[in-house]
Write an enzyme that holds these catalytic residues in place. Structure first.
Site, short mmCIF file in Angstrom:
data_model
loop_
_atom_site.label_atom_id
_atom_site.label_comp_id
_atom_site.label_asym_id
_atom_site.label_seq_id
_atom_site.Cartn_x
_atom_site.Cartn_y
_atom_site.Cartn_z
N SER A 199 0.85 -1.19 0.00
CA SER A 199 0.00 0.00 0.00
C SER A 199 0.89 1.24 0.00
CB SER A 199 -0.91 0.00 1.24
OG SER A 199 -0.12 0.33 2.36
N LYS A 200 0.24 2.39 -0.01
CA LYS A 200 0.97 3.66 -0.09
C LYS A 200 2.04 3.80 1.00
CE LYS A 200 -2.21 6.68 -2.41
NZ LYS A 200 -3.55 7.09 -2.10
N ARG A 201 1.78 3.16 2.14
CA ARG A 201 2.75 3.24 3.24
C ARG A 201 4.13 2.75 2.81
NH1 ARG A 201 1.97 -0.53 6.94
NH2 ARG A 201 0.41 -1.56 5.64
#
Ligand code: GLU
Length: 469
Positions: free
Chosen positions: A238-240
């Site tokens: 994910s974006k993390r």
């Protein structure tokens, strides 16, 4: 042998992310390797979440990655009449039926099932009611309640699903639009898809789709479910974990071939080999070597691989994407030998094209602005003499080959009794404005005598004016 036909069917509800891109690449590579066809289909029946901007973003990302398609793009939203025709067939054969159960009733049904320790399933209330089409009626598939459905997966092996775990799932909403499972099956049947490679997040849909193939009396494609791409903490990417969109990598100065290479290796292997050209991948890619465990996305590895691809790429190939980046830095560069020579001095020291553009800017600047700290350190009044002598040596040269340039430096070293380093640093600063750059002889060779002499003269002027202040 039957021609292999694969597909990539993204839902246009956002940009193309690296996980989706990897699925596209696997299907594309397999089709190319097998001399088959690769079809692009846009799954846009979810009108609330699908956008034209996402469709455009997906095309842009695929084009940048160099993934071309042989047929399509097909849009599901334009194929509603085909789905309706097939769904009608299922109704006629008794494999599907209208259902008018209200949301409240469905909710109560699910709660009851859960309370008695079961799964929240539809209980088949409308299955034998022989209802006809009404405004609020959905269409459900009459799924077998006993027996098993086997997914014979090319990557995961045989997986057995109990039909009792499934329920009469909805295939058509009350507004007449098909749901994912039926639309995919009808598309894959009518587009003659015989190989479906997709993420294993879809594995639970596959038994439902197999039952639909059976009800429509169509042969099954070969299924291969690829393990997901995870972040370094082993949670779903994910974006993390960093940039997710394919085009973000383009904007960060990655080469399409590097991202392609990295994403393929993330889930597929060929011995220990890490670096592959596009052609090599097409030649070597088979489904046999797709791994069974999740791929861990590692930004540093991708960056290192990008550096390797930059190193290996012919300079002429890097010119095109580099020109706009130079423009952003106020440099007017055109394709041709000069730019290619510039690239040759930077391709072993740039991890991304942005690095390369930053490093190349000085070649194109009309006036060099000198780094302040470096000026204090290297532009002393004592630097004027070696710079002046070097100009003199250069002016006396007939040729301007690397050997000539080296000899000119040697002569200045002898005349001034200075070591090369002592002369090279002010020269480097005079030519580039910085203390870090490609090798001094390389730079001089690329810029040519006239430009070098002019930059050295400018530096002498700058130092003298500064001394006189
Ligand atoms: N539209 C689906 C997705 O983007 C396609 C899944 C499939 O390959 O069947 O996940």
């Amino acid at each position: 042998m039957t021609k292999i036909i694969t597909r990539f069917p993204p839902s246009p509800t956002g940009y193309l992310h690296v996980g989706g891109a990897r699925t596209a690449i696997f299907n594309w590579l397999y089709a190319r390797h097998m001399k088959g066809d690769f079809i692009l289909r846009i799954e846009d029946t979810d009108t609330e979440r699908s956008t034209q901007a996402s469709v455009d973003a997906i095309f842009e990302a695929l084009k940048w990655l160099g993934i071309d398609w042989d047929d399509g793009p097909f849009f599901q939203s334009k194929r509603l009449h085909i789905y309706q025709e097939y769904i009608q067939k299922l109704i006629d054969s008794g494999d599907a039926y209208y259902c008018t159960c209200s949301p409240e009733k469905l909710d109560a049904m699910r709660k009851k099932a859960v309370a008695s320790g079961g799964k929240p399933k539809y209980d088949g209330t409308c299955r034998n009611r022989g209802l006809s089409k009404t405004e609020d009626a959905v269409i459900r598939f009459a799924a077998p309640v006993t027996g098993t459905t086997i997914v014979d997966d090319m990557i995961k092996g045989k997986i057995v699903f109990q039909n009792s775990e499934l329920d009469d799932f909805i295939i058509s909403r009350s507004n007449g639009t098909p749901t994912y499972n039926i639309a995919v099956v009808i598309d894959d049947i009518t587009m003659n898809i015989n190989t479906v490679i997709r993420g294993d997040d879809h594995l639970n849909n596959t038994p439902k789709q197999i039952l639909l193939y059976n009800a429509l009396e169509s042969p099954l494609p070969a299924f291969g479910h690829v393990p997901m791409v995870l972040g370094n903490d082993r949670t779903r990417l994910s974006k993390r974990h960093g940039a997710m969109s394919v085009t973000a990598y383009r904007d960060m100065g990655y080469l399409p071939d590097a991202l392609l290479n990295y994403l393929v290796r993330l889930g597929w292997s060929y011995g220990d080999q890490e670096f592959f050209t596009r052609d090599e991948l097409i030649e070597k890619f088979t489904l046999k070597n797709i791994g069974r465990s999740a791929g861990i996305f590692n930004k540093d590895k991708l960056l290192a691989l990008n550096a390797d691809h930059i190193k290996a790429a012919p300079p002429s190939q890097l010119s095109k994407p580099l020109i706009p980046l130079l423009k952003e830095r106020g440099c007017d560069a055109g394709e041709g030998l000069f730019l290619e020579n510039v690239i040759k001095t930077l391709n072993t020291r740039s991890k991304t094209l942005l690095d390369m553009a930053d490093g190349a800017a000085f070649y194109f600047q009309k006036t060099i602005s000198y780094d302040e700290k470096a000026v204090k350190k290297f532009f002393k009044s004592s630097s004027i003499k070696p710079l002046y002598l070097l100009i003199k040596q250069f002016n006396e040269l007939d040729g301007f080959e690397e050997k000539d340039i080296e000899n000119a430096f040697k002569a200045v070293m002898e005349l001034t009794v200075l070591k090369l380093g002592k002369i090279a640093q002010p020269v480097r600063l005079a030519l580039t404005g910085k203390t870090v750059s490609p090798g001094i002889f390389e730079i001089i060779g690329v810029l040519g005598k006239k430009e070098i002499v002019s930059r050295l003269n400018n530096a002498i002027k700058f130092i003298s004016e500064r001394e006189n202040q």
